[in-house]
Design a protein around this motif. Sequence first.
Motif, PDB file in Angstrom:
ATOM      1  N   ILE A   3     113.938  31.756 -50.194  1.00 21.34           N
ATOM      2  CA  ILE A   3     114.584  32.354 -49.037  1.00 21.34           C
ATOM      3  C   ILE A   3     113.773  33.564 -48.595  1.00 21.34           C
ATOM      4  N   VAL A   4     113.278  33.529 -47.370  1.00 16.03           N
ATOM      5  CA  VAL A   4     112.535  34.657 -46.823  1.00 16.03           C
ATOM      6  C   VAL A   4     113.413  35.348 -45.800  1.00 16.03           C
ATOM      7  N   THR A   5     113.698  36.623 -45.993  1.00 16.03           N
ATOM      8  CA  THR A   5     114.574  37.331 -45.074  1.00 16.03           C
ATOM      9  C   THR A   5     113.821  38.410 -44.313  1.00 16.03           C
ATOM     10  N   THR A   6     114.435  38.880 -43.269  1.00 15.39           N
ATOM     11  CA  THR A   6     113.800  39.905 -42.439  1.00 15.39           C
ATOM     12  C   THR A   6     114.692  41.141 -42.362  1.00 15.39           C
ATOM     13  N   ASN A   7     115.296  41.493 -43.485  1.00 18.89           N
ATOM     14  CA  ASN A   7     116.188  42.658 -43.532  1.00 18.89           C
ATOM     15  C   ASN A   7     117.304  42.562 -42.495  1.00 18.89           C
ATOM     16  N   TYR A   8     118.088  41.516 -42.602  1.00 20.45           N
ATOM     17  CA  TYR A   8     119.209  41.341 -41.689  1.00 20.45           C
ATOM     18  C   TYR A   8     120.162  42.528 -41.835  1.00 20.45           C
ATOM     19  N   PRO A   9     120.536  43.175 -40.749  1.00 21.82           N
ATOM     20  CA  PRO A   9     121.450  44.324 -40.832  1.00 21.82           C
ATOM     21  C   PRO A   9     122.823  43.892 -41.338  1.00 21.82           C
ATOM     22  N   ILE A  10     123.427  44.715 -42.190  1.00 19.67           N
ATOM     23  CA  ILE A  10     124.759  44.451 -42.722  1.00 19.67           C
ATOM     24  C   ILE A  10     125.675  45.601 -42.303  1.00 19.67           C
ATOM     25  N   ILE A  11     126.762  45.272 -41.624  1.00 14.85           N
ATOM     26  CA  ILE A  11     127.666  46.282 -41.078  1.00 14.85           C
ATOM     27  C   ILE A  11     129.069  46.069 -41.638  1.00 14.85           C
ATOM     28  N   VAL A  12     129.682  47.161 -42.066  1.00 18.26           N
ATOM     29  CA  VAL A  12     131.027  47.137 -42.636  1.00 18.26           C
ATOM     30  C   VAL A  12     131.957  47.937 -41.726  1.00 18.26           C
ATOM     31  N   CYS A  13     133.168  47.416 -41.482  1.00 22.39           N
ATOM     32  CA  CYS A  13     134.150  48.175 -40.706  1.00 22.39           C
ATOM     33  C   CYS A  13     135.537  48.020 -41.311  1.00 22.39           C
ATOM     34  N   ASP A  14     136.109  49.141 -41.728  1.00 23.25           N
ATOM     35  CA  ASP A  14     137.480  49.197 -42.245  1.00 23.25           C
ATOM     36  C   ASP A  14     138.048  50.548 -41.844  1.00 23.25           C
ATOM     37  N   ASP A  15     139.304  50.579 -41.392  1.00 25.14           N
ATOM     38  CA  ASP A  15     139.862  51.845 -40.924  1.00 25.14           C
ATOM     39  C   ASP A  15     140.150  52.831 -42.063  1.00 25.14           C
ATOM     40  N   ASP A  16     140.128  52.357 -43.303  1.00 30.35           N
ATOM     41  CA  ASP A  16     140.278  53.233 -44.463  1.00 30.35           C
ATOM     42  C   ASP A  16     138.884  53.604 -44.963  1.00 30.35           C
ATOM     43  N   PRO A  17     138.447  54.856 -44.805  1.00 28.92           N
ATOM     44  CA  PRO A  17     137.081  55.243 -45.192  1.00 28.92           C
ATOM     45  C   PRO A  17     136.762  54.940 -46.655  1.00 28.92           C
ATOM     46  N   ASP A  18     137.723  55.166 -47.539  1.00 28.37           N
ATOM     47  CA  ASP A  18     137.477  54.905 -48.965  1.00 28.37           C
ATOM     48  C   ASP A  18     137.251  53.420 -49.220  1.00 28.37           C
ATOM     49  N   LEU A  19     138.079  52.577 -48.595  1.00 30.41           N
ATOM     50  CA  LEU A  19     137.921  51.136 -48.768  1.00 30.41           C
ATOM     51  C   LEU A  19     136.620  50.643 -48.142  1.00 30.41           C
ATOM     52  N   ALA A  20     136.253  51.227 -47.004  1.00 32.68           N
ATOM     53  CA  ALA A  20     135.001  50.844 -46.343  1.00 32.68           C
ATOM     54  C   ALA A  20     133.799  51.168 -47.233  1.00 32.68           C
ATOM     55  N   ASN A  21     133.795  52.360 -47.793  1.00 29.13           N
ATOM     56  CA  ASN A  21     132.687  52.765 -48.664  1.00 29.13           C
ATOM     57  C   ASN A  21     132.648  51.940 -49.949  1.00 29.13           C
ATOM     58  N   GLN A  22     133.840  51.613 -50.487  1.00 25.24           N
ATOM     59  CA  GLN A  22     133.883  50.791 -51.697  1.00 25.24           C
ATOM     60  C   GLN A  22     133.373  49.391 -51.414  1.00 25.24           C
ATOM     61  N   LEU A  23     133.739  48.851 -50.255  1.00 26.15           N
ATOM     62  CA  LEU A  23     133.247  47.528 -49.880  1.00 26.15           C
ATOM     63  C   LEU A  23     131.733  47.538 -49.737  1.00 26.15           C
ATOM     64  N   ALA A  24     131.189  48.589 -49.121  1.00 24.75           N
ATOM     65  CA  ALA A  24     129.732  48.705 -48.968  1.00 24.75           C
ATOM     66  C   ALA A  24     129.055  48.727 -50.340  1.00 24.75           C
ATOM     67  N   THR A  25     129.639  49.472 -51.271  1.00 23.31           N
ATOM     68  CA  THR A  25     129.093  49.530 -52.635  1.00 23.31           C
ATOM     69  C   THR A  25     129.132  48.153 -53.288  1.00 23.31           C
ATOM     70  N   ASN A  26     130.249  47.441 -53.113  1.00 20.80           N
ATOM     71  CA  ASN A  26     130.377  46.105 -53.694  1.00 20.80           C
ATOM     72  C   ASN A  26     129.378  45.119 -53.084  1.00 20.80           C
ATOM     73  N   ILE A  27     129.151  45.245 -51.786  1.00 17.90           N
ATOM     74  CA  ILE A  27     128.174  44.368 -51.125  1.00 17.90           C
ATOM     75  C   ILE A  27     126.781  44.603 -51.686  1.00 17.90           C
ATOM     76  N   ASN A  28     126.397  45.864 -51.817  1.00 21.21           N
ATOM     77  CA  ASN A  28     125.078  46.174 -52.370  1.00 21.21           C
ATOM     78  C   ASN A  28     124.955  45.681 -53.813  1.00 21.21           C
ATOM     79  N   SER A  29     126.027  45.784 -54.583  1.00 17.24           N
ATOM     80  CA  SER A  29     126.021  45.278 -55.958  1.00 17.24           C
ATOM     81  C   SER A  29     125.873  43.760 -55.969  1.00 17.24           C
TER      82      SER A  29
END
Length: 270
Positions: A3-29
């Motif tokens: 799989i060759v990728t071109t750094n596809y942008p990943i965007i997270v949106c949640d109205d709860d800042p803590d949940l949004a940041n936790q989701l971003a951390t989980n995605i990176n993991s």
Amino acid sequence: MKIVTTNYPIIVCDDDPDLANQLATNINSAIQDLAGDNSSYSELKERVTFVANDFAQVVGYIVANDIKNGIYFLDIELSQQSEAKNGVDLAEFIKKQDENAQIIFVTAYDKYAPLTYRRRIGAIDYISKNLSSDEIIQRLEETLRGAISNLTNMVKYGNRNFKYKIGRNVFKVSENEVFYIENSTMQHKVHMVTEHGDVEFKGNVSQVAKNADFLTKVSQSALVNPNNVKAIDTHNKLIIFDKDNIISYSRAYKKNIKQLMAEFETIDVI
């Protein structure tokens, strides 16, 4: 397949800042786990690009940065106010700006799923916030694998259009939006189902197959777009696109089905 990728942008949106940041951390993991566990994804460089908490923040970021080929993790309920824009509204906007967008809804409210089907958002997954952290990361790995594979194929083969005629008028639809084409119940016509609806036009499946190399024949009367197949039920001989679009395949085309399952990692076999 590498799989060759071109750094596809990943965007997270949640109205709860803590949940949004936790989701971003989980995605990176999940991306790290995916790269470490599967050699096909060893060169993944994707990371969450932007974390937002409302409709306007995402819209501003997409427009300002002309985001294309993005992966979007969206909460459906972005506000407690009923009149406010929600995640489904945001997904519709994203699709207009980024036609290859890979939409994943992350929500605690399964009741909203029918709304996304009715409005034909074309989301590739729904992940429940009620899962455990380990279960969420596992689901994220699965959906990221599918999103990256979809985007890689779209970038590789380009965003071509499929053309068809109704009377004297010529219409076109992006190949990426086509689910399947089957012979119509009306004589000398075919029935095409896409992300945004369906249409009938003059022709037959054999004729269409000659001019649509992005489709695979699964019976004498049906062609499918493998990039939009969610799952194949081998016991009941069904091809599943979403809960509203399911067609059967023929035993005579078992070889084509096996090839689809081998080549497209995004297709679940059930």
